[in-house]
Scaffold this motif. Structure first.
Motif, PDB file in Angstrom:
ATOM      1  N   HIS A 193       1.167  -1.189  -0.183  1.00 13.34           N
ATOM      2  CA  HIS A 193       0.111  -0.074  -0.114  1.00 13.34           C
ATOM      3  C   HIS A 193       0.808   1.307   0.117  1.00 13.34           C
ATOM      4  O   HIS A 193       2.059   1.281   0.643  1.00 13.34           O
ATOM      5  CB  HIS A 193      -0.885  -0.057   1.344  1.00 13.34           C
ATOM      6  CG  HIS A 193      -2.211  -0.580   1.008  1.00 13.34           C
ATOM      7  ND1 HIS A 193      -3.295  -0.651   2.088  1.00 13.34           N
ATOM      8  CD2 HIS A 193      -2.929  -0.932  -0.073  1.00 13.34           C
ATOM      9  CE1 HIS A 193      -4.408  -1.407   1.588  1.00 13.34           C
ATOM     10  NE2 HIS A 193      -4.152  -1.494   0.287  1.00 13.34           N
ATOM     11  N   THR A 194       0.268   2.175  -0.662  1.00 10.62           N
ATOM     12  CA  THR A 194       0.822   3.633  -0.381  1.00 10.62           C
ATOM     13  C   THR A 194      -0.036   4.377   0.719  1.00 10.62           C
ATOM     14  O   THR A 194      -1.321   4.474   0.479  1.00 10.62           O
ATOM     15  CB  THR A 194       0.780   4.265  -1.817  1.00 10.62           C
ATOM     16  OG1 THR A 194       1.529   3.854  -2.652  1.00 10.62           O
ATOM     17  CG2 THR A 194       1.106   5.775  -1.435  1.00 10.62           C
ATOM     18  N   VAL A 195       0.430   4.525   1.988  1.00 12.13           N
ATOM     19  CA  VAL A 195       0.015   5.352   3.020  1.00 12.13           C
ATOM     20  C   VAL A 195       0.226   6.372   3.224  1.00 12.13           C
ATOM     21  O   VAL A 195       1.592   6.922   3.196  1.00 12.13           O
ATOM     22  CB  VAL A 195       0.294   4.367   4.217  1.00 12.13           C
ATOM     23  CG1 VAL A 195      -0.329   4.886   5.576  1.00 12.13           C
ATOM     24  CG2 VAL A 195      -0.198   2.716   3.932  1.00 12.13           C
ATOM     25  N   ILE A 196      -0.514   7.425   3.473  1.00 14.03           N
ATOM     26  CA  ILE A 196      -0.192   8.792   4.154  1.00 14.03           C
ATOM     27  C   ILE A 196      -0.412   8.780   5.545  1.00 14.03           C
ATOM     28  O   ILE A 196      -1.514   8.559   5.793  1.00 14.03           O
ATOM     29  CB  ILE A 196      -1.105   9.943   3.243  1.00 14.03           C
ATOM     30  CG1 ILE A 196      -0.913   9.920   1.741  1.00 14.03           C
ATOM     31  CG2 ILE A 196      -1.103  11.444   4.098  1.00 14.03           C
ATOM     32  CD1 ILE A 196      -1.721  10.708   0.957  1.00 14.03           C
TER      33      ILE A 196
ATOM     34  N   GLY B 214       5.866  -1.005   1.661  1.00 12.90           N
ATOM     35  CA  GLY B 214       5.158  -0.391   1.103  1.00 12.90           C
ATOM     36  C   GLY B 214       5.785   1.280   1.127  1.00 12.90           C
ATOM     37  O   GLY B 214       6.989   1.489   1.310  1.00 12.90           O
ATOM     38  N   ARG B 215       4.828   2.193   0.587  1.00 11.96           N
ATOM     39  CA  ARG B 215       5.410   3.562   0.709  1.00 11.96           C
ATOM     40  C   ARG B 215       4.677   4.606   1.733  1.00 11.96           C
ATOM     41  O   ARG B 215       3.529   4.281   1.825  1.00 11.96           O
ATOM     42  CB  ARG B 215       5.175   4.181  -0.909  1.00 11.96           C
ATOM     43  CG  ARG B 215       5.561   5.776  -1.134  1.00 11.96           C
ATOM     44  CD  ARG B 215       5.223   6.272  -2.299  1.00 11.96           C
ATOM     45  NE  ARG B 215       5.954   5.681  -3.556  1.00 11.96           N
ATOM     46  CZ  ARG B 215       5.395   4.871  -4.479  1.00 11.96           C
ATOM     47  NH1 ARG B 215       4.031   4.639  -4.454  1.00 11.96           N
ATOM     48  NH2 ARG B 215       6.162   4.558  -5.445  1.00 11.96           N
ATOM     49  N   VAL B 216       5.324   5.190   2.321  1.00 13.45           N
ATOM     50  CA  VAL B 216       4.825   5.995   3.088  1.00 13.45           C
ATOM     51  C   VAL B 216       4.813   7.505   2.798  1.00 13.45           C
ATOM     52  O   VAL B 216       6.313   8.090   2.617  1.00 13.45           O
ATOM     53  CB  VAL B 216       5.152   5.994   4.660  1.00 13.45           C
ATOM     54  CG1 VAL B 216       4.708   6.944   5.506  1.00 13.45           C
ATOM     55  CG2 VAL B 216       4.786   4.433   5.238  1.00 13.45           C
ATOM     56  N   LEU B 217       3.902   8.359   2.627  1.00  9.80           N
ATOM     57  CA  LEU B 217       4.164   9.682   2.424  1.00  9.80           C
ATOM     58  C   LEU B 217       3.883  10.462   3.849  1.00  9.80           C
ATOM     59  O   LEU B 217       2.669  10.311   4.346  1.00  9.80           O
ATOM     60  CB  LEU B 217       3.200  10.204   1.115  1.00  9.80           C
ATOM     61  CG  LEU B 217       2.953   9.450   0.147  1.00  9.80           C
ATOM     62  CD1 LEU B 217       2.177  10.113  -0.992  1.00  9.80           C
ATOM     63  CD2 LEU B 217       4.383   9.136  -0.539  1.00  9.80           C
ATOM     64  N   THR B 218       4.416  11.614   3.915  1.00  6.91           N
ATOM     65  CA  THR B 218       4.091  12.286   5.552  1.00  6.91           C
ATOM     66  C   THR B 218       4.647  13.590   5.551  1.00  6.91           C
ATOM     67  O   THR B 218       5.589  14.053   4.802  1.00  6.91           O
ATOM     68  CB  THR B 218       4.748  11.432   6.683  1.00  6.91           C
ATOM     69  OG1 THR B 218       4.145  12.388   7.813  1.00  6.91           O
ATOM     70  CG2 THR B 218       6.332  11.554   6.789  1.00  6.91           C
ATOM     71  N   ASN B 219       3.802  14.502   5.909  1.00  4.29           N
ATOM     72  CA  ASN B 219       4.038  15.808   6.391  1.00  4.29           C
ATOM     73  C   ASN B 219       4.739  16.241   7.708  1.00  4.29           C
ATOM     74  O   ASN B 219       4.729  17.339   8.138  1.00  4.29           O
ATOM     75  CB  ASN B 219       3.142  16.884   5.820  1.00  4.29           C
ATOM     76  CG  ASN B 219       1.820  16.486   6.516  1.00  4.29           C
ATOM     77  OD1 ASN B 219       1.413  15.257   6.979  1.00  4.29           O
ATOM     78  ND2 ASN B 219       0.852  17.410   6.664  1.00  4.29           N
ATOM     79  N   SER B 220       4.862  15.059   8.353  1.00  4.53           N
ATOM     80  CA  SER B 220       5.325  15.284   9.771  1.00  4.53           C
ATOM     81  C   SER B 220       6.540  14.866   9.894  1.00  4.53           C
ATOM     82  O   SER B 220       6.988  13.868   9.796  1.00  4.53           O
ATOM     83  CB  SER B 220       4.493  14.236  10.669  1.00  4.53           C
ATOM     84  OG  SER B 220       4.767  14.001  12.137  1.00  4.53           O
ATOM     85  N   VAL B 221       7.290  15.879  10.766  1.00  6.09           N
ATOM     86  CA  VAL B 221       8.860  15.496  10.978  1.00  6.09           C
ATOM     87  C   VAL B 221       9.042  14.601  11.810  1.00  6.09           C
ATOM     88  O   VAL B 221       9.868  13.533  11.750  1.00  6.09           O
ATOM     89  CB  VAL B 221       9.488  16.802  11.454  1.00  6.09           C
ATOM     90  CG1 VAL B 221      11.074  16.458  12.226  1.00  6.09           C
ATOM     91  CG2 VAL B 221       9.648  17.852  10.345  1.00  6.09           C
ATOM     92  N   PRO B 222       8.012  14.322  12.921  1.00  8.08           N
ATOM     93  CA  PRO B 222       8.323  13.194  13.914  1.00  8.08           C
ATOM     94  C   PRO B 222       7.951  11.590  13.388  1.00  8.08           C
ATOM     95  O   PRO B 222       8.844  10.782  13.420  1.00  8.08           O
ATOM     96  CB  PRO B 222       7.420  13.282  14.853  1.00  8.08           C
ATOM     97  CG  PRO B 222       7.195  14.965  15.044  1.00  8.08           C
ATOM     98  CD  PRO B 222       7.429  15.147  13.680  1.00  8.08           C
ATOM     99  N   VAL B 223       7.019  11.891  12.371  1.00  8.18           N
ATOM    100  CA  VAL B 223       6.653  10.715  11.698  1.00  8.18           C
ATOM    101  C   VAL B 223       7.934  10.145  10.822  1.00  8.18           C
ATOM    102  O   VAL B 223       8.166   8.842  10.599  1.00  8.18           O
ATOM    103  CB  VAL B 223       5.380  10.482  10.850  1.00  8.18           C
ATOM    104  CG1 VAL B 223       5.319   9.486   9.858  1.00  8.18           C
ATOM    105  CG2 VAL B 223       4.210  10.526  11.686  1.00  8.18           C
ATOM    106  N   ALA B 224       8.390  11.077   9.957  1.00 10.66           N
ATOM    107  CA  ALA B 224       9.526  10.822   9.101  1.00 10.66           C
ATOM    108  C   ALA B 224      10.859  10.150   9.977  1.00 10.66           C
ATOM    109  O   ALA B 224      11.487   9.227   9.358  1.00 10.66           O
ATOM    110  CB  ALA B 224      10.135  11.988   8.265  1.00 10.66           C
TER     111      ALA B 224
END
Length: 249
Positions: free
Chosen positions: A94-97, A117-127
């Motif tokens: 899955h591609t997950v945001i 899979g692929r993770v897209l995030t706009n969160s610094v802590p998540v990254a």
């Protein structure tokens, strides 16, 4: 670090520490003070912080959900239960945001070690949480969501209300969430029971635009009933990992 990433990191620090110094940020990110001032100017123009001499502070005189540091230790049992429920919808490949926020960070932590899979995030802590996971293709920025179509998205929230819909406190996050919802097959709102019935200052969307609201099994029954009566799919996760679905209707 891209400018959008740096600004997101600056914003996280402002929320955590209440005030930041341009000189300190310059040293931390290895860029000029003038570059930091431009970042602060852009964030200030969006209403995300107040510029002061030598730096910036959290916006004054408006509703706020509190600092990230304070929220990160609040209702952790509920947030972790919600995170376990959230990742049950994720399949290999899955591609997950994963959005910003303390509940979203718990989703990143709950992703199985075997997930590929692929993770897209706009969160610094998540990254930062996922950066060492070699089996995950990690993309961190807020500008690219319109260029992808994701399988699953897990969204933070400031409030969830049957009439007002999904709301939040930060204008920039509102815009990003609308884009995410438009480009995701299934969008799940993360809202522990303390956020049900709450209206934050900025509206993201009506609740019929999202797949379901994930919450915990605590809080006032009336808040759950008001949402389901309005046609919202409300999925309630217990602390013992026995999720239950309150059907809309």
């Amino acid at each position: 670090m891209l400018p959008t990433q740096r600004r997101q990191a600056i914003l996280a620090q402002v929320r955590q520490h209440s005030a930041v110094s341009a000189d300190d940020l310059s040293r931390q990110f290895g860029v000029s003070v003038e570059t930091i001032r431009r970042d602060l100017r852009r964030l200030g123009d969006k209403g995300l912080l107040d510029r002061v001499y030598g730096g910036a502070t959290r916006p004054a005189g408006r509703s706020s959900e509190g600092s990230f540091a304070a929220r990160s230790v609040h209702r952790m049992t509920a947030k972790r239960a919600m995170a376990r429920l959230a990742v049950s919808f994720v399949e290999p490949g899955h591609t997950v945001i994963i959005d910003v926020g303390t509940s979203a960070l718990e989703v990143a932590r709950a992703l199985p070690a075997t997930f590929e899979g692929r993770v897209l995030t706009n969160s610094v802590p998540v990254a930062m949480e996922l950066s060492a996971r070699g089996e995950i293709e990690l993309l961190h920025a807020e500008a690219f969501f319109a260029d992808f179509y994701a399988d699953r998205a897990f969204l933070g929230s400031g409030g969830v209300h049957p009439e007002a819909g999904l709301t939040d406190y930060y204008p920039a996050e509102v815009v990003v969430r609308r884009t995410i919802i438009e480009h995701t097959a299934a969008s799940y709102v993360l809202a522990d029971s303390s956020k049900l019935g709450i209206i934050a200052v900025h509206r993201v969307c009506p609740l019929d635009r999202v797949t379901a609201v994930l919450t915990d099994d605590e809080g006032e029954p009336g808040a759950h009933e008001a949402l389901t009566s309005a046609g919202v799919a409300l999925l309630r996760a217990s602390g013992t990992q026995r999720p239950s679905l309150t059907e809309a209707g």
